[in-house]
Design an enzyme around this catalytic site. Structure first.
Site, PDB file in Angstrom:
ATOM      1  N   CYS A   2       2.121   0.133  -4.447  1.00 54.78           N
ATOM      2  CA  CYS A   2       3.541   0.240  -4.759  1.00 54.78           C
ATOM      3  C   CYS A   2       4.091   1.579  -4.256  1.00 54.78           C
ATOM      4  CB  CYS A   2       3.844   0.116  -6.239  1.00 54.78           C
ATOM      5  SG  CYS A   2       3.411  -1.475  -6.924  1.00 54.78           S
ATOM      6  N   ARG A  32       2.326   1.065   1.388  1.00 54.06           N
ATOM      7  CA  ARG A  32       1.697   1.081   0.063  1.00 54.06           C
ATOM      8  C   ARG A  32       1.730  -0.283  -0.613  1.00 54.06           C
ATOM      9  NH1 ARG A  32       1.482   6.750  -1.581  1.00 54.06           N
ATOM     10  NH2 ARG A  32       0.683   6.042  -3.551  1.00 54.06           N
ATOM     11  N   TRP A  82       3.119  -3.889  -4.497  1.00 48.90           N
ATOM     12  CA  TRP A  82       1.831  -4.552  -4.281  1.00 48.90           C
ATOM     13  C   TRP A  82       1.494  -5.156  -5.631  1.00 48.90           C
ATOM     14  CZ3 TRP A  82      -3.134  -4.669  -6.178  1.00 48.90           C
ATOM     15  CH2 TRP A  82      -4.099  -5.268  -5.364  1.00 48.90           C
ATOM     16  N   ASN A 108       4.773   1.883 -10.861  1.00 43.60           N
ATOM     17  CA  ASN A 108       3.526   1.691 -10.125  1.00 43.60           C
ATOM     18  C   ASN A 108       2.391   1.832 -11.118  1.00 43.60           C
ATOM     19  OD1 ASN A 108       1.490   1.618  -8.159  1.00 43.60           O
ATOM     20  ND2 ASN A 108       1.555   3.827  -7.880  1.00 43.60           N
ATOM     21  N   GLY A 109       1.436   0.908 -11.100  1.00 44.07           N
ATOM     22  CA  GLY A 109       0.295   1.017 -12.003  1.00 44.07           C
ATOM     23  C   GLY A 109       0.133  -0.234 -12.842  1.00 44.07           C
ATOM     24  N   GLU A 499     -18.505   0.392   9.458  1.00 43.41           N
ATOM     25  CA  GLU A 499     -17.083   0.677   9.631  1.00 43.41           C
ATOM     26  C   GLU A 499     -16.455  -0.292  10.643  1.00 43.41           C
ATOM     27  OE1 GLU A 499     -14.811   2.037   8.215  1.00 43.41           O
ATOM     28  OE2 GLU A 499     -13.252   2.531   9.647  1.00 43.41           O
ATOM     29  N   LYS A 503     -13.375  -2.870   9.803  1.00 43.79           N
ATOM     30  CA  LYS A 503     -12.105  -2.923  10.551  1.00 43.79           C
ATOM     31  C   LYS A 503     -11.786  -4.360  10.939  1.00 43.79           C
ATOM     32  CE  LYS A 503     -10.671   0.041   9.719  1.00 43.79           C
ATOM     33  NZ  LYS A 503     -11.224   1.132   8.989  1.00 43.79           N
ATOM     34  N   GLU A 506     -10.863  -6.588   7.873  1.00 45.47           N
ATOM     35  CA  GLU A 506      -9.613  -6.335   7.148  1.00 45.47           C
ATOM     36  C   GLU A 506      -8.368  -6.641   7.955  1.00 45.47           C
ATOM     37  OE1 GLU A 506      -8.669  -2.373   5.685  1.00 45.47           O
ATOM     38  OE2 GLU A 506      -9.723  -1.454   7.344  1.00 45.47           O
ATOM     39  N   HIS A 522     -35.511  -8.785   8.111  1.00 44.75           N
ATOM     40  CA  HIS A 522     -35.692  -9.006   6.672  1.00 44.75           C
ATOM     41  C   HIS A 522     -34.683 -10.004   6.124  1.00 44.75           C
ATOM     42  CE1 HIS A 522     -38.655  -5.811   6.520  1.00 44.75           C
ATOM     43  NE2 HIS A 522     -37.836  -5.119   7.308  1.00 44.75           N
ATOM     44  N   LYS A 625      -2.380   0.379   1.341  1.00 44.84           N
ATOM     45  CA  LYS A 625      -2.977   1.572   1.939  1.00 44.84           C
ATOM     46  C   LYS A 625      -3.689   2.429   0.904  1.00 44.84           C
ATOM     47  CE  LYS A 625      -3.585   4.626   5.208  1.00 44.84           C
ATOM     48  NZ  LYS A 625      -4.729   4.285   6.078  1.00 44.84           N
TER      49      LYS A 625
HETATM   50  O1  M6R Z   1      -7.259   6.827   0.754  1.00 43.44           O
HETATM   51  P1  M6R Z   1      -8.741   6.658   0.716  1.00 43.44           P
HETATM   52  O2  M6R Z   1      -9.423   7.277   1.876  1.00 43.44           O
HETATM   53  O3  M6R Z   1      -9.347   7.114  -0.583  1.00 43.44           O
HETATM   54  O4  M6R Z   1      -8.972   5.098   0.801  1.00 43.44           O
HETATM   55  C1  M6R Z   1     -10.250   4.551   0.684  1.00 43.44           C
HETATM   56  C2  M6R Z   1     -10.262   3.093   1.096  1.00 43.44           C
HETATM   57  O5  M6R Z   1      -9.420   2.351   0.265  1.00 43.44           O
HETATM   58  C3  M6R Z   1      -9.818   2.904   2.541  1.00 43.44           C
HETATM   59  O6  M6R Z   1     -10.614   3.615   3.428  1.00 43.44           O
HETATM   60  C4  M6R Z   1      -9.859   1.406   2.912  1.00 43.44           C
HETATM   61  O7  M6R Z   1     -11.178   0.954   2.932  1.00 43.44           O
HETATM   62  C5  M6R Z   1      -9.173   1.181   4.261  1.00 43.44           C
HETATM   63  N1  M6R Z   1      -8.323   0.029   4.193  1.00 43.44           N
HETATM   64  C6  M6R Z   1     -10.136   0.954   5.368  1.00 43.44           C
HETATM   65  O8  M6R Z   1      -9.514   0.752   6.586  1.00 43.44           O
END
Ligand code: M6R
Length: 630
Positions: A2, A32, A82, A108-109, A499, A503, A506, A522, A625
């Site tokens: 949010c 956000r 969100w 927010n929350g 990583e 990517k 997501e 394994h 985000k």
């Molecule tokens: O703001 P932060 O670095 O604490 O966020 C951590 C994760 O939420 C963030 O890296 C998330 O995994 C991303 N969407 C990855 O691209």
């Protein structure tokens, strides 16, 4: 999660600016959350709060307002959502309005005692249109504000918000406007972000500085359990009991509004990947003294304290945790102390062994990830020191840590984290080298050699961007219909594989799994069938030849079963050339530096794949985000 924006100016000037600021701010905060958006405006003479809200992207709200303009105002609040509580639709969107229409509120929350509060309000005859906790707070605030008017004869929104905040449990930032006090916006925060923007004859509130950076770069942090009242000429901060807070920290935002714009790129993600050379170079800037030794005075932990550290635990989530995993290899190698990397949401529930000599490193781009925040609070309660590696000034994680080492990646807007990842690795490496320096675990010239290697990385990342983009785009196009991908790596290539997998899942919504190449036999090899795409991070044969050979063997094994192999390998590696179907080439660099270049083609690959599928790369479904709830 949010995005929240608030704006107050003088009650003498009723104009379109409050709406303009709210919509501008929401545009910058849309990363956000983007399930719905809304605004509430007040001005002298209004009978009730003017509000508008729409489900879907901010553009829906903007179109609606263009079709049916909103009135001029003196103060306003805006929200981009969100959804946590109630599905994303018009009714559940914010603002929510008090029963009598006097007050508009955004939030927010998650309010944990909303059900009980709602039950009590219903018993008093209050009715509810939405299924959100926010509407409960709006109705409660309206009731309390009216009680204050009845008992004192005049409205006091600031007092009403504080009283309301004291009754809420859970995490919240709330902002409210009251038509009876059209010159102010009042906010309160508990375990959720809120910063103040200080203007001339106008003041701002925002979930982060992006909300108002187009108008002012002067900002002020708000502490935990603080409430704030802004007008055109004043900013007043108190605790929830009304005691004045006079020591709020001010800071100047170090980037321009233009840094948070696409600047000609198709997407923020595209832009941010291409900013990686600068993110690395800027994160290195100013961290050395005239002799080339590391100088981290800014972190505010004395060298003597660093010398005592006998264990490091890195806590982080998602991409930041993979940066932490990369750092583990380097720091253990350089400093010879154990480094654990723990997902922040698991950390405090396993009763970790912490002592005053344990250094907790909390890595977070946003500085607002609730899981990471809770982990660091737990560590501090147990007496450990916490150092934050963070990209966002004025955010909660650095504020609540003992020390902070900022990454200088600039604002990261795309939900998928890219430039922050490389900057986090660099900052962690600086920490590792600094520890080696103060503890004397490495010779000075060795440390300088690693620093030189780090300094060479921006140019090498640029080389990848200049030479590999087309190969990556071709590979993405040819594999756009693949149902799943496996990513393999060893040593520092292992977190890079995870990583790369994150990517792709997501933003391209492709099922991916990243794992250690040694695990292949394994279990995961059972997934390999003809045509299965497998991305393999191949270590340099100039590093540990053994590691290189083992990864090449893994490629041979999956090739023998018909896999389609994409290798990320060092330029000129004959084995990668021979066995892989496609190679993304990395310029030669020391093994520990390779993640900084190896991740780049994987980020581009995910980006291209998402674009080829016609997806919104910057705002993937269901994600936000900054994850400000647990
Ligand atoms: O703001 P932060 O670095 O604490 O966020 C951590 C994760 O939420 C963030 O890296 C998330 O995994 C991303 N969407 C990855 O691209």
């Amino acid at each position: 999660m949010c995005g929240i924006v608030g704006y107050a100016s003088s009650t003498q000037t009723v104009c379109g600016k409050p709406l303009e600021v709210c919509l501008q701010g929401l545009g910058r905060l849309e990363y956000r959350g983007y399930d719905s958006a809304g605004v509430a405006l007040v001005a002298p003479g209004m009978k009730s709060v003017a509000w508008r809200k729409k489900s879907g992207r901010l553009s829906n709200l903007v179109q609606d307002i263009e079709a049916q303009p909103m009135p001029d105002a003196t103060a306003g609040i805006g929200h981009t959502r969100w959804a946590t509580n109630g599905e994303p639709n018009d009714v559940n969107a914010h603002p929510h309005i008090s029963q009598d229409g006097n007050i508009g509120l955004i939030h927010n929350g998650i309010i944990e005692n909303a059900a009980q509060l709602k039950f009590d309000l219903q018993a008093e005859g209050y009715t509810f249109a939405s299924s959100t906790d926010t509407e409960v707070v709006a109705k409660l605030l309206g009731k309390i504000a009216n009680e204050i008017v009845e008992s004192t004869g005049s409205p006091d929104l600031f007092k009403a918000v504080r009283r309301t905040a004291r009754m809420l449990t859970g995490a919240f930032t709330i902002l409210a406007v009251d038509v009876r006090q059209p010159g102010i916006v009042v906010g309160a925060r508990h375990d959720s972000p809120l910063v103040v923007g200080l203007g001339e004859g106008e003041n701002f509130l925002g979930s982060d500085v992006a909300a108002f950076v187009a108008y002012t770069k002067e900002a002020m942090e708000l502490g935990q359990d603080e409430a704030v009242c802004i007008s055109g000429s004043q900013v007043e901060v108190t605790d929830f009991d009304g005691n004045q807070v006079t020591d709020s920290k001010r800071f100047t935002v170090t980037w321009d509004a233009s840094a948070a714009q696409k600047g000609g790129w198709d997407s923020y993600m595209d832009k941010e990947i291409h900013e990686e050379p600068t993110a690395v170079a800027d994160t290195l800037l100013g961290r050395f003294d005239a002799n080339g030794d590391l100088n981290l005075d800014e972190v505010r932990i004395a060298p003597e304290t660093f010398r005592q550290i006998d264990k490091i635990i890195i806590v982080a989530c998602g991409t930041a945790s993979y940066a932490g995993l990369v750092a583990k290899y380097a720091i253990e190698h350089w400093v010879r102390i154990p480094v654990e990397v723990e997902l922040a949401h698991e950390f405090r529930y396993r009763d970790p062994i912490l002592t005053p000599r344990t250094l907790i490193v909390a890595i977070s781009q946003s500085g607002e990830t609730m899981d990471t925040l809770m982990a660091l609070r737990h560590a501090r309660e147990q007496g450990s020191q916490v150092l934050a590696i963070c990209n966002t000034q004025g955010s909660t994680i650095p504020r609540e840590s003992d020390a902070v080492l900022y990454t200088h990646a600039g604002p990261e807007i795309a939900v998928a984290s890219t430039k922050a990842f490389v900057a986090q690795i660099v900052a962690s490496y600086l920490l590792g080298l600094y520890l080696a320096q103060v503890k004397g675990t490495m010779f000075r010239d060795e440390i300088h050699q690693h620093v030189d290697s780090l300094k060479a990385m921006p140019q090498k990342i640029q080389q990848v961007l200049d030479t590999q983009t087309e190969t990556v785009a071709r590979a993405a196009k040819s594999l756009v219909n693949a149902k799943s991908f496996l990513f393999l790596g060893r040593h520092v290539g292992y977190p890079v594989a995870m990583e790369g997998a994150l990517k792709l899942k997501e933003i391209a919504y492709t099922f991916t799994e990243g794992f250690a190449a040694g695990e292949l036999k394994h279990g995961p090899i059972a997934l390999v069938e003809p045509g299965e795409p497998i991305v393999v991070i191949v270590p340099s044969s100039r590093g540990r030849d053994l590691l290189h050979n083992k990864v090449i063997s893994a490629i041979e094994e999956v090739k023998a079963r018909g896999a389609f192999v994409i290798a990320v390998a060092e330029e000129g590696d004959p084995d990668a050339e021979r066995y892989a179907d496609v190679v993304f080439w990395r310029p030669a660099c020391p093994t520990l530096m390779s993640p900084l270049v190896d991740v780049v083609p994987l980020q581009l690959f995910a980006l291209d794949m998402a674009k080829d599928k016609g997806l919104d790369v910057d705002k993937p479904r269901n994600l936000a985000k900054s994850v400000t709830v647990e």
